[in-house]
Design an enzyme around this catalytic site. Structure first.
Site, short mmCIF file in Angstrom:
data_model
loop_
_atom_site.label_atom_id
_atom_site.label_comp_id
_atom_site.label_asym_id
_atom_site.label_seq_id
_atom_site.Cartn_x
_atom_site.Cartn_y
_atom_site.Cartn_z
N ASP A 87 0.81 -1.21 0.00
CA ASP A 87 0.00 0.00 0.00
C ASP A 87 0.85 1.26 0.00
O ASP A 87 0.43 2.30 -0.49
CB ASP A 87 -0.92 0.01 1.23
CG ASP A 87 -1.93 -1.12 1.18
OD1 ASP A 87 -2.29 -1.63 2.26
OD2 ASP A 87 -2.36 -1.47 0.07
N GLU A 88 2.02 1.20 0.59
CA GLU A 88 2.85 2.38 0.72
C GLU A 88 4.19 2.15 0.04
O GLU A 88 4.74 1.05 0.07
CB GLU A 88 3.09 2.71 2.20
CG GLU A 88 1.83 3.07 2.96
CD GLU A 88 1.22 4.37 2.48
OE1 GLU A 88 1.97 5.22 1.96
OE2 GLU A 88 -0.01 4.53 2.62
#
Length: 988
Positions: A87-88
């Site tokens: 996600d990051e």
């Protein structure tokens, strides 16, 4: 930085496939670069180029250089990696390498060989655009590496290995800008003065011994050897000549105290009446002892006498350790020496902790645990702080209820305090582990090293030191049993025979280069005689040519040839000297790298062999028994992660000078840091040695009930195997279900003064009768299971004679015990309290010796020695003495307050009454008073007076020989203080 999602270790570029794959060094996790989306942020223009694909993306990469705050690399560029499943984005940096240029990664996931290890360096010739910046702190030990002892060893021939010459750092000048300088000066001023006082006392004791003892006594006690012949050896020790002393070919030398490094006085007859020559013991075997001297002297004719001098090497090494506090290890490490040269790290990175209390305006540490942990060091986490695997484990297992994660190694047979101690030693830059008697501190050390080397496979060399050779051997034996590879460094005469395969000498003999090295050494030994012969022949022929009227041309040519031959031999000699040195250093490096842990004593850790490596991780066992300067010796080998293990409630360092002791020389580094409360500490709180009845008083008196029993089951009963031995003295007490494990035998036999020591004849007879009773009534009890402790050398000598050599007692033991059981007597250990430190026996008989109306207990009034004496027994403890004397305990400041170290009797058997002492009450005396009250209140005191004493002494003898022979035996041994009574029957 990119971290592995499985084990949190740093991801690196795979060495197997070049730049095509990110890989983890410790687990199988891999991630192909071609399956990730990469966005490149140019630092100057802040423009983003989205690039899909593999290696082609780097072909036209911007080469903007910047400094990375994470890895301190000064020529880096930055990019972001966006993994599809994440996600990051994760930010990382990469060194400026071109894809087209072939290079070797700084670190590869491939396992490095022992020959590479920590010496693997970047090839700077292929990266000329990357400047070397000396301002960036350097480190010799890359935490991302793998232990060389755990990699597959690759044996290199002599010509294939890279020669690294290690040199000592230059002597530092005092830097007035050094913030530690005032503290260093205060520290040096204190300890160098105390060292001088202790050394002077040692010198005075030497002179007193040589002047007052007879030659026969000196030989008997191992301080002197006479009738020796000697010769010079061809080999030398760093340019100093070495001589061999022996009694004759194949004749074994007697047992002596001539250990390696001790000073030797060499004379013909008497070192006090003639000027002795001084040398140091270099090595010894069964038939000869080798001594190193400053210069040659006439040695070949006549007989020689060797006398033990003072241990000058020990004091020299302690002084050197104190002086090395001036060295800034980081500055030494940052120095860039010339090619193929490395500077030896002499100093420590924990000097800020050691010197803290010597700074101006020092105040005592806070008392709360949180403040101590935060205040312990400026570099929390120590040398392993960058390895997230280790830090995660240490932080979790330092808690009282640790969170166990998948992949954690199993910790079998360890209690909660031992696991917290392991986590503290691994997670803190400096830590203190207190190990009361029987709490398993040796096991805790072994499991900690096993965790670091076998599980985590840390690349940093680990040095483990102790105060005594016995403790070193115990550790080596324990390491070998659990699969850790130990290297025992020390004189083979001090190494347990079963452990010689782990010794440095054995490993060097098994090294592949040992045979070629031996050939070079043998060749070197033949060159010097050849040079001398050629010089002599050349000089003789040259003189003939000068006196000859018509010299022959052939003779002149012969002289020229001889001179040329001498030059060639000298060149060969220089070559061999360098080659031998290089091979020796290479062999030492290989052997050290092949070991998981190096084990030796604190003093021996300064030996030349260990200069082949630096030791950033140091563990010191028995740290409370070492003086502070001796504890510094192993720390001054580049340490930056230190664990001290000991117990300041047990034996302190042995100090002979009163002024030095009062000045604090008897306070160990361990005890000082414990009292300052700046360093994180853990106490091992469960004992596994003693029957709970034996441990009860020591737990109350010395450990404030913090010491628990691991020798009881869930119902509070003692575990099987710890039942008290069968004895006529340990009968079931009134109102008790079980026989006692502790008993005090009270008698009225007076002490006597023997030379400078104290003995008690009646007590000696009681102790001998207890031994007889134990062997008679416990068929499975062996001599190895029994120990006898006494605080005075005269009593030790008396008991040894009674048990082992006295003809009358030998006859009695044979009659009572029989031939087979009597053989166990020679295996009973009879030692001082100090001799039993770290030891345990099934049964201990503690002879207290002192019995006088004034309550003077002298040397016995040592609280720490009392703790040791009461905690050696597993099943049964017999304390023999005068309960009234101990209840009125006072410590004499003169007369009878003589330690074992100075108590060899020089008088005959005449008994001399003690002089009237000046008395005072100390902490040890108060402990004896409380112990006397504890025993009395528990009904554990048996009074041996009159008929009871006679029964205790002669019951078994009377049962087998009758009253008449009992009377004859009493007359033979001179027992007069008890009356004869009729005894029948034997104890059940």
């Amino acid at each position: 930085m990119l971290f592995c999602p499985t084990c949190a270790n740093l991801l690196v570029i795979s060495g197997e496939t070049g730049l095509n794959k990110w890989a983890c060094n410790t687990c199988p996790y891999e991630f192909p670069i071609t399956k990730q989306m990469t966005s490149r942020t140019r630092l100057k223009r802040k423009q983003v180029d989205d690039v899909l694909g593999g290696d082609e993306m780097w072909a036209h990469a911007d080469k903007t250089q910047a400094s990375c705050d994470k890895c301190n690399f000064n020529s880096a560029y930055f990019y972001q990696l966006q993994i599809r499943s994440a996600d990051e984005p994760m930010t990382t940096c990469s060194k400026d390498y071109s894809v087209d240029s072939a290079y070797t990664p700084l670190f590869s996931v491939r396992r490095q060989s022992a020959a590479e290890g920590e010496w693997l360096q970047e090839n700077e010739e292929e990266n000329e655009d990357v400047p070397v910046v000396s301002q960036v702190p350097r480190s010799r030990f890359d935490w991302r590496g793998r232990a060389t002892s755990r990699a597959k060893a690759v044996v290199l021939r002599d010509g294939e290995r890279t020669r690294i010459r290690r040199i000592r750092p230059s002597v530092p000048m005092d830097d007035e800008n050094d913030p530690f300088l005032p503290a260093i000066r205060n520290y040096s001023l204190k300890y160098l003065k105390l060292l001088a006082l202790e050394e002077a006392e040692s010198e005075a004791a030497l002179k007193d011994r040589l002047s007052s003892w007879s030659v026969d006594l000196l030989r008997k006690e191992g301080y002197c050897m006479t009738g020796l012949s000697a010769y010079w050896l061809n080999a030398n020790q760093f340019g100093r000549p070495v001589a061999a002393f022996l009694l004759g070919p194949g004749v074994n030398l007697p047992e002596s105290k001539f250990d390696i490094g001790t000073q030797v006085l060499v004379s013909r007859h008497d070192p006090l009446k003639e000027e002795p020559l001084m040398g140091s013991v270099l090595s010894r075997s069964q038939s000869q002892i080798r001594v190193c001297f400053p210069n040659h002297f006439d040695l070949h004719e006549g007989e020689w006498r060797l006398d033990l001098g003072r241990p000058n090497l020990m004091y020299e090494r302690m002084r050197a350790a104190v002086s090395h506090l001036r060295n800034d290890v980081q500055k030494i490490e940052d120095e860039v020496p010339r090619t193929s040269t490395e500077i030896i790290l002499q100093g420590t990175k924990v000097r800020d902790i050691i010197l803290r209390s010597f700074k101006m305006g020092y105040t005592r540490a806070p008392s709360t645990e949180e403040e101590v942990s935060a205040d312990a060091s400026s570099e929390s986490g120590g040398i392993f702080k960058e390895d997230q695997r280790i830090q995660s484990w240490a932080k979790r297992y330092s808690q009282h209820n640790p969170m166990v994660m998948e992949g954690d190694p199993p910790l079998v047979g360890l209690n909660a305090s031992q696991i917290r101690a392991m986590a503290t030693m691994i997670g803190e830059r400096m830590s203190l582990i207190q190990g009361p008697p029987g709490t398993g501190k040796t096991k805790t050390i072994i499991e900690t090293i096993k965790l670091l080397k076998v599980h985590f496979e840390v690349p940093q060399p680990i040095l483990v030191c102790t105060y005594t050779n016995v403790a070193v051997d115990n550790l080596v034996e324990g390491f070998a049993k659990v699969g850790v590879k130990p290297l025992r460094v020390g004189y083979n005469g001090n190494v347990r025979e079963s452990l010689l395969q782990h010794s440095l000498d054995y490993k060097l003999q098994q090294h592949p280069l040992h045979r070629p090295l031996t050939a070079f050494v043998e060749e070197q030994a033949t060159i010097t005689p050849k040079i001398q012969k050629l010089l002599q022949d050349c000089q003789t022929l040259d003189e003939k040519l000068k006196t000859s009227v018509r010299p022959r041309k052939s003779s002149s040519q012969r002289v020229s040839n001889m001179k040329a031959g001498i030059i060639k031999l000298e060149e060969r000699q220089v070559f061999l000297k360098r080659r031998i040195y290089a091979m020796q250093q290479g062999m030492l490096k290989d052997v050290i790298e092949a070991a998981d842990v190096i084990c030796t004593t604190c003093i021996t850790s300064a030996c030349h062999a260990l200069n082949a490596a630096d030791f950033p991780v140091v563990f010191i066992d028995e740290a409370s028994m070492s003086t502070e300067p001796s504890s510094l010796i192993p720390l001054m080998k580049g340490s930056r992660h230190v664990a001290l293990i000991g117990d300041h409630k047990q034996l302190p360092p042995i100090i002979v000078n009163t002024q030095a002791k009062e000045g604090g020389f008897g306070v160990s580094l361990f005890e000082r840091l414990i009292e300052e409360e700046h360093v994180p500490s853990v106490m091992l709180d469960i004992q596994y040695r003693m029957h709970p009845a034996i441990s009860r008083f020591p737990a109350m008196e010395f450990y404030d009930l913090a010491l628990q029993d691991g020798t009881v089951d869930s119902g509070g009963k003692a575990l099987p195997g710890l039942e008290p031995p069968r004895s006529k003295h340990m009968t079931r007490l009134e109102g008790k279900k079980h026989r006692p494990s502790v008993i005090f035998l009270d008698h009225t036999g007076n002490e006597s003064f023997r030379g400078r020591s104290v003995l008690n004849l009646t007590e000696g007879h009681i102790v001998a009768s207890i031994v007889e009773d134990l062997l008679l009534n416990n068929k499975r009890l062996r001599g190895h299971d029994i120990g006898i402790i006494a605080p005075y050398a005269a009593q030790i000598k008396l008991l040894t004679r009674m048990i082992n050599t006295d003809p009358t007692y030998r006859e009695r033991f044979k009659a009572v015990l029989g031939d087979q059981r009597m053989l166990h007597l020679e295996h009973i250990e009879i030692k001082t309290v100090d001799g039993f430190e770290g030891r345990e026996k099934d049964v201990i008989i503690f002879s207290t010796v002192r019995n006088n109306g004034g309550g003077n207990i002298g040397f016995l009034a040592d609280k720490k020695r009392l703790n040791v004496g009461l905690t050696r027994a597993k099943r049964g403890l017999f304390v023999v003495g005068s309960i009234s004397t101990l209840r009125a305990a006072k410590m004499a400041s003169s007369g009878g307050n003589t330690s074992v170290s100075s108590s060899i009797s020089t008088t005959d058997e005449a008994e001399v009454p003690l002089p009237p002492p000046v008395v005072r009450v100390g902490k040890g005396a108060e402990s004896w008073r409380r112990y006397a009250d504890y025993l009395t209140e528990g009904g554990l005191v048996i009074s041996l007076k009159g008929e009871k004493l006679e029964t205790a002494l002669y019951e078994h003898l009377c049962a087998v020989q009758g009253e008449q022979q009992q009377e004859m035996w009493r007359a033979a041994v001179g027992v007069k203080e008890v009356k004869r009574v009729r005894i029948a029957g034997t104890v059940r």
